[in-house]
Motif scaffolding. Structure first.
Motif, PDB file in Angstrom:
ATOM      1  N   GLY A 425      24.746  36.407  59.162  1.00  0.00           N
ATOM      2  CA  GLY A 425      24.606  37.562  58.288  1.00  0.00           C
ATOM      3  C   GLY A 425      25.425  38.754  58.758  1.00  0.00           C
ATOM      4  O   GLY A 425      25.518  39.035  59.956  1.00  0.00           O
ATOM      5  N   ILE A 426      26.042  39.460  57.778  1.00  0.00           N
ATOM      6  CA  ILE A 426      26.830  40.651  58.103  1.00  0.00           C
ATOM      7  C   ILE A 426      26.482  41.781  57.140  1.00  0.00           C
ATOM      8  O   ILE A 426      26.031  41.565  56.016  1.00  0.00           O
ATOM      9  N   TRP A 427      26.716  43.000  57.635  1.00  0.00           N
ATOM     10  CA  TRP A 427      26.634  44.205  56.820  1.00  0.00           C
ATOM     11  C   TRP A 427      28.050  44.751  56.679  1.00  0.00           C
ATOM     12  O   TRP A 427      28.788  44.857  57.668  1.00  0.00           O
ATOM     13  N   ALA A 428      28.439  45.085  55.462  1.00  0.00           N
ATOM     14  CA  ALA A 428      29.806  45.532  55.196  1.00  0.00           C
ATOM     15  C   ALA A 428      29.803  46.961  54.657  1.00  0.00           C
ATOM     16  O   ALA A 428      28.957  47.322  53.827  1.00  0.00           O
ATOM     17  N   VAL A 429      30.774  47.735  55.134  1.00  0.00           N
ATOM     18  CA  VAL A 429      30.954  49.101  54.646  1.00  0.00           C
ATOM     19  C   VAL A 429      32.426  49.284  54.276  1.00  0.00           C
ATOM     20  O   VAL A 429      33.312  49.160  55.142  1.00  0.00           O
ATOM     21  N   ALA A 431      35.009  51.984  53.104  1.00  0.00           N
ATOM     22  CA  ALA A 431      35.080  53.450  53.099  1.00  0.00           C
ATOM     23  C   ALA A 431      36.516  53.914  52.894  1.00  0.00           C
ATOM     24  O   ALA A 431      37.476  53.202  53.213  1.00  0.00           O
ATOM     25  N   GLU A 432      36.647  55.110  52.361  1.00  0.00           N
ATOM     26  CA  GLU A 432      37.979  55.691  52.210  1.00  0.00           C
ATOM     27  C   GLU A 432      38.397  56.357  53.523  1.00  0.00           C
ATOM     28  O   GLU A 432      37.557  56.809  54.312  1.00  0.00           O
ATOM     29  N   THR A 433      39.689  56.384  53.749  1.00  0.00           N
ATOM     30  CA  THR A 433      40.266  57.036  54.925  1.00  0.00           C
ATOM     31  C   THR A 433      41.301  58.047  54.429  1.00  0.00           C
ATOM     32  O   THR A 433      41.651  58.055  53.238  1.00  0.00           O
ATOM     33  N   PRO A 434      41.830  58.889  55.321  1.00  0.00           N
ATOM     34  CA  PRO A 434      42.820  59.884  54.863  1.00  0.00           C
ATOM     35  C   PRO A 434      44.028  59.266  54.174  1.00  0.00           C
ATOM     36  O   PRO A 434      44.635  59.898  53.305  1.00  0.00           O
ATOM     37  N   ASP A 435      44.372  58.006  54.559  1.00  0.00           N
ATOM     38  CA  ASP A 435      45.567  57.412  53.958  1.00  0.00           C
ATOM     39  C   ASP A 435      45.297  56.080  53.266  1.00  0.00           C
ATOM     40  O   ASP A 435      46.209  55.309  53.004  1.00  0.00           O
ATOM     41  N   GLY A 436      44.026  55.782  53.000  1.00  0.00           N
ATOM     42  CA  GLY A 436      43.740  54.519  52.321  1.00  0.00           C
ATOM     43  C   GLY A 436      42.275  54.149  52.407  1.00  0.00           C
ATOM     44  O   GLY A 436      41.386  54.978  52.167  1.00  0.00           O
ATOM     45  N   ILE A 437      42.002  52.910  52.794  1.00  0.00           N
ATOM     46  CA  ILE A 437      40.618  52.424  52.882  1.00  0.00           C
ATOM     47  C   ILE A 437      40.438  51.593  54.154  1.00  0.00           C
ATOM     48  O   ILE A 437      41.414  51.101  54.743  1.00  0.00           O
ATOM     49  N   ALA A 438      39.187  51.435  54.553  1.00  0.00           N
ATOM     50  CA  ALA A 438      38.844  50.618  55.731  1.00  0.00           C
ATOM     51  C   ALA A 438      37.585  49.814  55.413  1.00  0.00           C
ATOM     52  O   ALA A 438      36.669  50.301  54.737  1.00  0.00           O
ATOM     53  N   LEU A 439      37.576  48.590  55.907  1.00  0.00           N
ATOM     54  CA  LEU A 439      36.408  47.717  55.737  1.00  0.00           C
ATOM     55  C   LEU A 439      35.845  47.398  57.115  1.00  0.00           C
ATOM     56  O   LEU A 439      36.549  46.847  57.970  1.00  0.00           O
ATOM     57  N   THR A 440      34.584  47.772  57.330  1.00  0.00           N
ATOM     58  CA  THR A 440      33.918  47.516  58.605  1.00  0.00           C
ATOM     59  C   THR A 440      32.825  46.481  58.404  1.00  0.00           C
ATOM     60  O   THR A 440      31.979  46.625  57.506  1.00  0.00           O
ATOM     61  N   LEU A 441      32.858  45.452  59.227  1.00  0.00           N
ATOM     62  CA  LEU A 441      31.853  44.392  59.186  1.00  0.00           C
ATOM     63  C   LEU A 441      31.052  44.413  60.481  1.00  0.00           C
ATOM     64  O   LEU A 441      31.628  44.466  61.573  1.00  0.00           O
ATOM     65  N   THR A 442      29.735  44.343  60.369  1.00  0.00           N
ATOM     66  CA  THR A 442      28.844  44.275  61.527  1.00  0.00           C
ATOM     67  C   THR A 442      27.937  43.080  61.362  1.00  0.00           C
ATOM     68  O   THR A 442      27.267  42.949  60.326  1.00  0.00           O
ATOM     69  N   ASP A 443      27.919  42.185  62.362  1.00  0.00           N
ATOM     70  CA  ASP A 443      27.131  40.968  62.185  1.00  0.00           C
ATOM     71  C   ASP A 443      25.746  41.109  62.808  1.00  0.00           C
ATOM     72  O   ASP A 443      25.419  42.120  63.441  1.00  0.00           O
ATOM     73  N   GLU A 444      24.932  40.087  62.635  1.00  0.00           N
ATOM     74  CA  GLU A 444      23.531  40.129  63.072  1.00  0.00           C
ATOM     75  C   GLU A 444      23.385  40.197  64.583  1.00  0.00           C
ATOM     76  O   GLU A 444      22.308  40.523  65.095  1.00  0.00           O
ATOM     77  N   MET A 467      32.145  50.394  41.268  1.00  0.00           N
ATOM     78  CA  MET A 467      31.404  50.235  42.524  1.00  0.00           C
ATOM     79  C   MET A 467      30.793  48.835  42.632  1.00  0.00           C
ATOM     80  O   MET A 467      30.864  48.187  43.683  1.00  0.00           O
ATOM     81  N   ASP A 468      30.191  48.366  41.540  1.00  0.00           N
ATOM     82  CA  ASP A 468      29.603  47.023  41.556  1.00  0.00           C
ATOM     83  C   ASP A 468      30.673  45.958  41.732  1.00  0.00           C
ATOM     84  O   ASP A 468      30.468  44.958  42.434  1.00  0.00           O
ATOM     85  N   GLN A 488      28.011  48.296  51.341  1.00  0.00           N
ATOM     86  CA  GLN A 488      27.999  49.701  50.964  1.00  0.00           C
ATOM     87  C   GLN A 488      29.435  50.154  50.675  1.00  0.00           C
ATOM     88  O   GLN A 488      30.356  49.855  51.446  1.00  0.00           O
ATOM     89  N   VAL A 489      29.612  50.860  49.563  1.00  0.00           N
ATOM     90  CA  VAL A 489      30.914  51.447  49.232  1.00  0.00           C
ATOM     91  C   VAL A 489      30.787  52.953  49.389  1.00  0.00           C
ATOM     92  O   VAL A 489      30.057  53.607  48.627  1.00  0.00           O
ATOM     93  N   GLN A 490      31.469  53.498  50.392  1.00  0.00           N
ATOM     94  CA  GLN A 490      31.359  54.925  50.702  1.00  0.00           C
ATOM     95  C   GLN A 490      32.630  55.652  50.251  1.00  0.00           C
ATOM     96  O   GLN A 490      33.506  55.990  51.049  1.00  0.00           O
ATOM     97  N   PHE A 491      32.726  55.824  48.930  1.00  0.00           N
ATOM     98  CA  PHE A 491      33.847  56.533  48.312  1.00  0.00           C
ATOM     99  C   PHE A 491      33.345  57.872  47.766  1.00  0.00           C
ATOM    100  O   PHE A 491      32.216  57.963  47.271  1.00  0.00           O
ATOM    101  N   THR A 492      34.208  58.893  47.845  1.00  0.00           N
ATOM    102  CA  THR A 492      33.861  60.179  47.219  1.00  0.00           C
ATOM    103  C   THR A 492      34.116  60.150  45.721  1.00  0.00           C
ATOM    104  O   THR A 492      33.576  60.958  44.973  1.00  0.00           O
ATOM    105  N   GLN A 493      34.965  59.204  45.323  1.00  0.00           N
ATOM    106  CA  GLN A 493      35.295  59.015  43.904  1.00  0.00           C
ATOM    107  C   GLN A 493      35.307  57.511  43.627  1.00  0.00           C
ATOM    108  O   GLN A 493      35.476  56.708  44.556  1.00  0.00           O
TER     109      GLN A 493
END
Length: 673
Positions: A425-429, A431-444, A467-468, A488-493
């Motif tokens: 199992g993993i949790w995914a986030v 998120a937007e960054t100053p120059d694009g996007i980043a995907l962070t995965l954290t496992d159990e 978002m969906d 989780q999608v952590q976008f301001t827009q």
């Protein structure tokens, strides 16, 4: 208590690396497998390359690989064994399973050492000794009760030594490591991986007056072990590693039985999640299956839980060592080339390739392989089967005979395919960054990885659903070992992220997480022996201690043993000795035990534990009964031809230097009558 004391390990067997990989896929927390040599299953060896391949797959899930080096070794084999141990260490294995104490006295790699079942651990004193000399995990004798297991746990330290117990598979009737019939009659030593399985043969049982007690019965053949109903009791007694027998078994057996106990242990873990002592898996991930596990579908001699809940009378498979299967129906008619059957469960069906069997009038199991099966009236359970072999060859096949099915071809085909899915199992986030996007995965297990990409952020046209859509895309783990628990999608827009960008980003994050897991994998640390060296519980060892080399002799001498006889395989015990010691009692199983007769009017005092004789062709063995510990000794002597050949082989191996390191011969074992 440490976290380790609450972790449960499901330990599965593997004949080959491919079977081991499927054991991991079906939920094994650890796998035991033979290496290139020195394993107690002589025809189940594997190359270092295959071992390394299995290790790499298992470690992805934090599962462990234990390699068997559990034969007793000649002096000339110690150096090759040491070399192999270091090669296995370099291949990444997690522990070695050993019997020969000589390995504890030579330069071994920094690997955990586990005590094989062949070390015959039945007492708290011996268990504590093995813990104190550096064994990190010990498999207890299969003959123990939960009360005896608890006593061993009380005498040992759960932070230093894990208790392991066989929960399923074929049962060796002897205390493991205490059977020499094969060595005496054929020169093939069970302690060196070459057992000829004399215990599965039929015997005439004759009393001291020459009267037949049993005729052509497999009185040393046990039913198969099945502890499905006792797992909670074993946990409470202190068992933490649950071992499945079967390094000779096929892929289907390992898949099915591993899945069966995976589900049972997972349920037990779930049931106790809010208790004072919550349990956990010792490896990572959750396993799902495409089939419902069923131990009855694999080869078995019917099941017993042996002595775990006390002595039982029905532990033997005396009629046949073969697989009797499950009752499926009755013969209604025998034709010239076919047999008509009525199935007791009308929801079942027969298929071409199924295996049927039945007992003849002498209670011998007769097999009947189906070449073609056709329904006569399936809703009423009526079928016609055409056997592979001519019908006149089937003994006592007639109307009214009950028929079992011992091979379900459709079940076999199910397990020939992909039949499990193991995911971490993993949790995914995202998120937007100053120059694009980043995907962070954290496992159990707490490992984290991040992948980034540059991207000009543009507001999505379909802002209401983006978002969906992004969550759905991120959660698609495909054929990886991961499953998204939350995204989780952590976008301001509601930014637009094209699939051509998101899919490679997800793959990069997954690959980085796998690398992080591999980098963070921790090898098991070997135990440190107690100093000064602890004393062995006894100061005299007979051939039953299986001391076969100078290093083992030195080991026991270092631990206070004064008289050390060589192993039976050294060919110095030429008279009658115990060739097998077993908790199984033929007298008890045949209702001839004096304890059974106690208090029975007209019988008490008439039944005595006098010797019996087993006869198979020209082979004769004597059964002697030691009633105080409630044990049976199978007594015999080594054949002259076998002794001569064994001596020749030993002299050739040792280049003319025979093994003579005992000071005086220990007293012979005396038996109660």
């Amino acid at each position: 208590m440490s976290l380790q004391d609450f972790q449960l390990e499901l330990l599965a067997p593997a004949r080959t690396a491919d079977i081991g990989i499927e054991a991991v896929n079906h939920g094994a927390d650890a796998v035991y497998i033979g290496g290139p040599g020195f394993g107690a299953r002589s025809s189940a060896d594997n190359s270092l390359a295959d071992i390394a391949r299995l290790v790499q797959h298992a470690h992805r899930f934090n599962s462990r690989i234990f390699v068997t080096m559990n034969t007793i070794l000649r002096d000339d084999e110690l150096e090759p064994a040491r070399t192999q141990a270091w090669q296995l260490y370099e291949a990444g294995v997690d522990a070695l399973i050993v019997q020969d104490m000589g390995l504890l006295a030579i330069d071994m790699p920094p690997l955990q050492l586990h005590a094989s079942t062949q070390t015959d651990i039945r007492t708290p004193e011996k268990a504590r000794f093995l813990q104190d000399v550096g064994l990190s995990q010990i498999v207890l004798a299969r003959e123990l009760t939960t009360k005896q297991i608890a006593a061993i746990r009380a005498a040992t330290d759960p932070e230093k030594c894990t208790l392991e117990f066989f929960i399923h598979g074929a049962l060796c009737v002897a205390y493991s490591g205490q059977c020499y019939i094969s060595a005496a009659h054929t020169g093939r030593s069970a302690n060196r991986g070459e057992c000829s399985q004399a215990c599965r043969l039929p015997y005439q049982v004759v009393d001291d007056k020459g009267r037949f007690v049993a005729h052509d019965k497999h009185v040393l053949s046990m039913k198969d072990n099945n502890q499905s109903e006792n797992l909670a009791a074993l946990v409470d007694a202190g068992i933490r590693s649950f071992k499945i027998e079967g390094r000779y078994k096929d892929m289907g057996y390992v898949k099915n039985i591993t899945a069966h106990y995976r589900k049972l242990l997972d349920q037990l873990i779930e049931d106790r999640q809010f208790s004072d002592q919550p349990l956990a898996r010792s490896s990572s991930g959750t396993t799902t299956f495409t089939f419902e596990p069923d131990p009855n579908q694999n080869f078995n001699r019917e099941f017993t839980d042996y002595f775990v809940q006390g002595r039982r009378i029905d532990i033997g498979a005396f009629d046949t060592p073969k697989n009797p299967g499950q009752p499926i129906g009755y013969v209604t008619k025998v034709n010239a080339d076919s047999v008509e059957l009525e199935l007791t469960d009308r929801s079942k069906a027969l298929s071409n390739g199924d295996g049927l069997c039945y007992y003849d009038l002498q209670k011998e199991l007769e097999g009947l392989a189906i070449n073609r099966a056709e329904p006569i009236n399936a809703p009423k359970g009526l079928w016609r089967v055409f056997p592979k072999d001519p019908l006149p060859g089937f003994k006592d096949l007639r109307k009214g005979v009950e028929v079992n099915r011992n091979r379900d071809v459709n079940w076999t085909r199910t397990l020939d395919k992909k039949s499990s899915d193991r995911r971490i199992g993993i949790w995914a986030v995202l998120a937007e960054t100053p120059d694009g996007i980043a995907l962070t995965l954290t496992d159990e297990d707490g490992f984290t990885a991040t992948a980034r990409t540059t991207l000009p952020l543009e507001r999505a046209k379909d802002a209401a659903t983006v978002m969906d859509t992004l969550k759905d895309s991120v959660s698609k783990m495909g054929t990886t070992i991961f499953a998204a628990l939350d995204v989780q999608v952590q976008f301001t827009q509601p930014w637009f992220v094209p699939a051509s960008v998101l899919n490679p980003l997800r793959r990069e994050a997954v690959e980085a997480l796998e690398r992080a897991r591999a980098a963070g994998f921790q090898r098991l640390l070997p135990a440190t022996p107690v100093e000064p060296p602890v004393a062995y519980p006894e100061d005299t060892l007979s051939y039953l201690a299986n001391v076969f080399n100078q290093a083992a002799h030195g080991f026991y001498a270092k631990h206070g043993v004064k008289v050390i006889a060589p192993a039976y395989e050294a060919v110095e015990e030429l008279g009658e000795v115990s060739l097998m010691i077993t908790k199984h009692c033929v007298r008890f199983s045949l209702s001839l035990c004096p304890k059974q007769a106690k208090g029975v009017t007209g019988v008490q005092g008439q039944v005595k534990a006098e010797p019996l004789q087993l006869i198979n062709g020209k082979e004769k063995l004597t059964l002697r009964f030691d009633c105080k510990p409630c044990e049976m000794h199978v007594v015999g002597k080594m054949k002259t031809s076998v002794a001569n050949q064994s001596r020749k082989e030993l002299l050739e191996a040792a280049q003319g230097v025979p093994m003579t390191f005992h000071k005086t011969r220990p007293a012979r074992q005396e038996f109660g009558h």
